[in-house]
Design an enzyme around this catalytic site. Structure first.
Site, PDB file in Angstrom:
ATOM      1  N   LYS A 107       0.841  -1.191   0.000  1.00  0.00           N
ATOM      2  CA  LYS A 107       0.000   0.000   0.000  1.00  0.00           C
ATOM      3  C   LYS A 107       0.882   1.249   0.000  1.00  0.00           C
ATOM      4  CE  LYS A 107      -4.216  -1.692   0.177  1.00  0.00           C
ATOM      5  NZ  LYS A 107      -5.291  -1.313  -0.759  1.00  0.00           N
ATOM      6  N   ASP A 137      -0.275  -0.502  -4.624  1.00  0.00           N
ATOM      7  CA  ASP A 137      -1.681  -0.111  -4.642  1.00  0.00           C
ATOM      8  C   ASP A 137      -1.809   1.262  -4.007  1.00  0.00           C
ATOM      9  OD1 ASP A 137      -4.396   0.128  -4.695  1.00  0.00           O
ATOM     10  OD2 ASP A 137      -4.810  -1.488  -3.269  1.00  0.00           O
ATOM     11  N   GLU A 163      -1.373  -0.414  -9.058  1.00  0.00           N
ATOM     12  CA  GLU A 163      -2.832  -0.474  -9.019  1.00  0.00           C
ATOM     13  C   GLU A 163      -3.436   0.872  -8.660  1.00  0.00           C
ATOM     14  OE1 GLU A 163      -6.113  -2.713  -6.184  1.00  0.00           O
ATOM     15  OE2 GLU A 163      -4.304  -3.816  -6.785  1.00  0.00           O
ATOM     16  N   ASP A 189      -8.679  -0.691 -10.255  1.00  0.00           N
ATOM     17  CA  ASP A 189      -9.524  -1.301  -9.237  1.00  0.00           C
ATOM     18  C   ASP A 189     -10.779  -0.458  -9.034  1.00  0.00           C
ATOM     19  OD1 ASP A 189     -10.734  -2.436  -7.025  1.00  0.00           O
ATOM     20  OD2 ASP A 189      -9.177  -1.866  -5.621  1.00  0.00           O
ATOM     21  N   LYS A 213     -13.419  -7.708  -7.910  1.00  0.00           N
ATOM     22  CA  LYS A 213     -13.820  -8.157  -6.587  1.00  0.00           C
ATOM     23  C   LYS A 213     -15.276  -8.579  -6.643  1.00  0.00           C
ATOM     24  CE  LYS A 213     -10.488  -5.068  -4.397  1.00  0.00           C
ATOM     25  NZ  LYS A 213     -10.248  -3.915  -3.515  1.00  0.00           N
TER      26      LYS A 213
END
Length: 322
Positions: A107, A137, A163, A189, A213
């Site tokens: 992250k 991400d 991402e 995403d 997801k």
């Protein structure tokens, strides 16, 4: 399943699970679980999500509880380790929870931090695990120029992809053009799961990879259709689910015809407690199959009455948008 509010509310079990590491600004994860004819489904939209968006997550939960999943083509799926925006001296402890994972999602762009924090965190991962694949991400946390600068500063660590570096589809398209020579793929995403049109990012040429997801996209079948129509390689990920929700993600990953990337379904390792035997990586993979909660754990991790009331109100608000 019966969609009458009172009957759904009576089947809903709200739990609160402590996290082992602070993540997305929270220290506990709340989720609502439903029992149904086919098994258990999870509804766990983040607390800030409005009813219309939360309804897509609810649709996924009710589908999963009420009907059989598509037939899997594999019995296990490889997963990545997920590293929150921790300080370098905390990296080793977090990664130790992930058995055998060959990919780490780091992250970055955390609010209140700067690029130097991201560089230090990624450098520590690379120093500890020289052969691991590293993906970043940013959760849309950079503007266009910040994203370009960050990718150029971090590309020396041999990145698998980045991402959602920027929030919007036009920004992603422009960034992808700017960094093309670096040969670092851009993954989308939020531009898929939070979009009115989840295929827009593919049509705009704004991403090389889709992150999908099951819950936010309305269920396993809806996610499979999006991947098929987009024509891009897909990574199956999760939203810090309980093991019930992670098993829904595993059902999606298990049914995809191709699985070119490790999945972001190892986040059970970030929970300090769960509602079942934790679905965590073993040898870098998790099993494809349903998970049912343990009644004793459901009781032990039940949310306080005022939080149950909150989720009942969310359910009432989301149902009209199904």
């Amino acid at each position: 399943m019966d969609l009458a509010l009172e009957r759904l509310a009576d089947r809903m079990h709200v739990v609160s699970l402590p996290l082992a590491t602070r993540f997305r600004g929270v220290e506990a994860r709340e989720a609502a679980l439903f029992s149904g004819p086919a098994g258990w489904g999870e509804w766990s939209p983040f607390l800030e999500y409005e009813p219309e968006e939360a309804a897509r997550w609810l649709r996924a939960a009710l589908e999963d509880a009420g009907s059989e999943r598509p037939a899997p083509v594999r019995e296990t799926v490889p997963v990545n380790a997920t590293l929150p925006a921790v300080a370098p001296d905390a990296v080793a402890g977090v990664l130790a929870r992930y058995d055998g994972c060959r990919t780490v999602k780091v992250k970055v762009a955390e609010r209140g931090q700067v690029l130097a924090d991201d560089v230090a965190r990624v450098a520590e991962v690379r120093a500890l695990l020289p052969d691991v694949r590293i993906r970043l991400d940013a959760n849309g946390g950079w503007n266009l120029d910040e994203a370009e600068s960050a990718i150029r500063a971090l590309e020396r660590f041999d990145l698998e992809y980045v991402e959602q570096p920027c929030a919007t589809v036009p920004e992603l398209a422009e960034l992808r053009s700017r960094v093309r020579k670096l040969d670092i793929p851009i993954a989308a995403d939020e531009s898929v799961r939070k979009a009115e049109d989840p295929l827009l990012v593919a049509r705009a040429g704004a991403a090389d990879v889709l992150v999908v997801k099951a819950q936010p996209l309305g269920g396993i079948r809806a996610a499979l259709e999006i991947v098929a129509e987009a024509g891009l390689p897909a990574v199956v990920s999760s939203a810090l689910d309980t093991s019930v929700g992670l098993s829904m993600g595993a059902g999606l990953a298990g049914a995809l015809p191709e699985l070119p990337f490790d999945c972001g379904l190892g986040t059970g390792a970030l929970l300090a407690a769960d509602v079942a035997a934790p679905l965590v990586p073993v040898g870098g993979a998790i099993s494809v199959g349903r998970v049912s909660p343990d009644p004793a754990l459901l009781e032990a991790r039940a949310a306080p009455p005022e939080r149950v009331d909150h989720w009942r109100a969310r359910l009432a608000a989301a149902l009209p948008h199904l």
